[in-house]
Design an enzyme around this catalytic site. Structure first.
Site, PDB file in Angstrom:
ATOM      1  N   LYS A 114       1.076  -0.483   0.136  1.00 47.72           N
ATOM      2  CA  LYS A 114       0.251   0.270  -0.129  1.00 47.72           C
ATOM      3  C   LYS A 114       0.861   1.769   0.198  1.00 47.72           C
ATOM      4  O   LYS A 114       0.515   2.462  -0.720  1.00 47.72           O
ATOM      5  CB  LYS A 114      -0.819   0.026   0.895  1.00 47.72           C
ATOM      6  CG  LYS A 114      -2.161  -1.120   1.116  1.00 47.72           C
ATOM      7  CD  LYS A 114      -3.401  -1.000   2.181  1.00 47.72           C
ATOM      8  CE  LYS A 114      -4.098  -1.918   1.730  1.00 47.72           C
ATOM      9  NZ  LYS A 114      -5.507  -2.103   2.521  1.00 47.72           N
ATOM     10  N   LYS A 197      -6.099 -10.435  -6.685  1.00 49.75           N
ATOM     11  CA  LYS A 197      -6.839 -11.253  -5.341  1.00 49.75           C
ATOM     12  C   LYS A 197      -8.423  -9.688  -5.801  1.00 49.75           C
ATOM     13  O   LYS A 197      -7.993  -8.622  -6.276  1.00 49.75           O
ATOM     14  CB  LYS A 197      -6.679 -10.268  -4.137  1.00 49.75           C
ATOM     15  CG  LYS A 197      -7.609 -10.111  -3.157  1.00 49.75           C
ATOM     16  CD  LYS A 197      -6.210  -9.792  -1.464  1.00 49.75           C
ATOM     17  CE  LYS A 197      -6.870  -8.435  -1.827  1.00 49.75           C
ATOM     18  NZ  LYS A 197      -5.911  -7.817  -0.363  1.00 49.75           N
ATOM     19  N   LYS A 200     -11.595  -4.301  -2.790  1.00 51.36           N
ATOM     20  CA  LYS A 200     -12.455  -2.524  -3.169  1.00 51.36           C
ATOM     21  C   LYS A 200     -11.486  -1.528  -3.446  1.00 51.36           C
ATOM     22  O   LYS A 200     -12.282  -0.772  -3.592  1.00 51.36           O
ATOM     23  CB  LYS A 200     -12.236  -1.828  -1.290  1.00 51.36           C
ATOM     24  CG  LYS A 200     -13.437  -2.845  -0.590  1.00 51.36           C
ATOM     25  CD  LYS A 200     -13.026  -2.456   0.817  1.00 51.36           C
ATOM     26  CE  LYS A 200     -13.636  -3.770   2.214  1.00 51.36           C
ATOM     27  NZ  LYS A 200     -13.307  -3.331   3.343  1.00 51.36           N
TER      28      LYS A 200
END
Ligand code: TYM
Length: 332
Positions: A114, A197, A200
């Site tokens: 991230k 994956k 969101k």
């Protein structure tokens, strides 16, 4: 014998949960309610590690509660609460930050991924300390089991390490939790990019099946799912990631085995198979979405469920913080 304790959490970072959240985690949360003492937390503080819009945070927190109830979390069986309503999460979070090594926190792959995405100048300190707050979430409730998807395994391992370290130095205080990760559903992939994956934060969202999406939108998304070379409906993760992902989704929702599905679609093309997956997903999600929309009409009821849950959570969490402070020699 008293029931084993379960804790898990989910971030209110989007308008809707997706099938990965459900099959990787929330489906297990619902099942564990009957046999375990279950605590489920909407982790709004964790959602603050990225820039957030206040109106959206509020809306998404309530939408998360409505979806969890619609998916089958029962306030009679489980303690459902909002993290920020239990201040002990911040209290124990700090203690966990003081137990963790800088190097060990730097090795968390979610942090590395991230922070690489946004660049180190934009990545917040909260993104770095996130796993220690997550450890506090779990340890406050003395959880034995933590039902999550595969992507959370490393955070649960860190939690065990921190708890073990604290216990060894300051006396037995925390239960060492175990990750509860089912094989099927532990990693649901994006249906447009089936080697990544379902997430969101995925760019266009075209490969993400959302619980609150309209049946029509989900039907279209699944019918345009990416498939693989060849024509056979067979589970083969490396050669046929797209078909394997769809088989996993169908099997998890219909309750039929992958082998049964392979048999049923033998000699039929990918088109027939995708239509069948679309039917199963759309019919499964239809009543859940309707129920969630209904629950969202009555904000007072939602808030009262969450306040009751938070009050119960504070009692358990308070006892753990007291014991932790006592072990540390903090004057109380
Ligand atoms: P979050 O909000 O990203 O996701 C919630 C749960 O959904 C699972 N999940 C998936 N499972 C399978 N396939 C996927 N594609 C997929 N995407 C998400 C996640 O593994 C997770 O179980 N750090 C956590 C939230 C958290 C937490 C906790 C979890 C905070 N405190 C304490 C457990 C215990 C997170 O970001 O989950």
């Amino acid at each position: 014998m008293s029931q084993k304790r379960v804790l898990s959490g989910i971030q209110p970072t989007s308008d809707s949960f997706h099938l990965g959240n459900y099959l990787g985690a929330v489906k297990q949360w619902v099942e564990l309610q009957d046999t375990h003492d279950t605590f489920y937390c909407i982790v709004d503080l964790h959602a603050l590690t990225i820039e957030t819009d206040p109106a959206l945070l509020r809306k998404r927190t309530l939408a998360s509660a409505a979806q969890l109830l619609a998916l089958g979390i029962s306030p009679e069986k489980s303690t459902l609460f909002i993290q920020s309503q239990v201040p002990q999460h911040n209290q124990l979070g700090w203690i966990m930050e003081c137990m963790a090594g800088f190097g060990e926190a730097s090795r968390m792959t979610q942090f590395k991924d991230k922070s690489a995405k946004v660049g180190s100048d934009s990545a917040r300190v909260g993104l770095f300390t996130y796993p220690m707050l997550q450890a506090a979430d779990i340890l406050l409730y003395q959880a034995d089991l933590v039902p999550v998807g595969e992507d959370q395994r490393q955070h649960i391992e860190l939690t065990r390490d921190l708890a073990g370290r604290f216990n060894a130095r300051y006396g037995d205080t925390f239960t060492l939790p175990e990750a509860y990760i089912l094989k099927a559903g532990a990693k649901i992939n994006d249906i447009q990019d089936p080697t990544s994956k379902m997430s969101k934060s995925s760019g266009s969202g075209a490969g993400v099946i959302e619980i609150m999406d309209s049946p029509d939108a989900n039907l279209k998304k699944i019918k345009s799912a990416v498939t693989d070379a060849g024509r056979e409906v067979k589970f083969d993760q490396s050669e046929k990631p797209g078909i394997s992902n769809l088989l996993t989704i169908h099997s998890a929702l219909s309750g039929r085995t992958i082998a049964e599905l392979e048999n049923e679609f033998e000699g039929k093309g990918y088109g027939d198979f995708k239509s069948a997956v679309a039917d199963v997903v759309v019919e499964y999600l239809r009543p859940i979405r309707e129920r969630a929309l209904e629950l969202l009409q009555d904000e007072k009821h939602l808030l009262s469920v969450l306040h009751d849950g938070s009050a119960k959570a504070r009692t358990v969490a308070g006892a753990t913080v007291d014991a932790t402070y006592k072990g540390l020699g903090v004057v109380q």
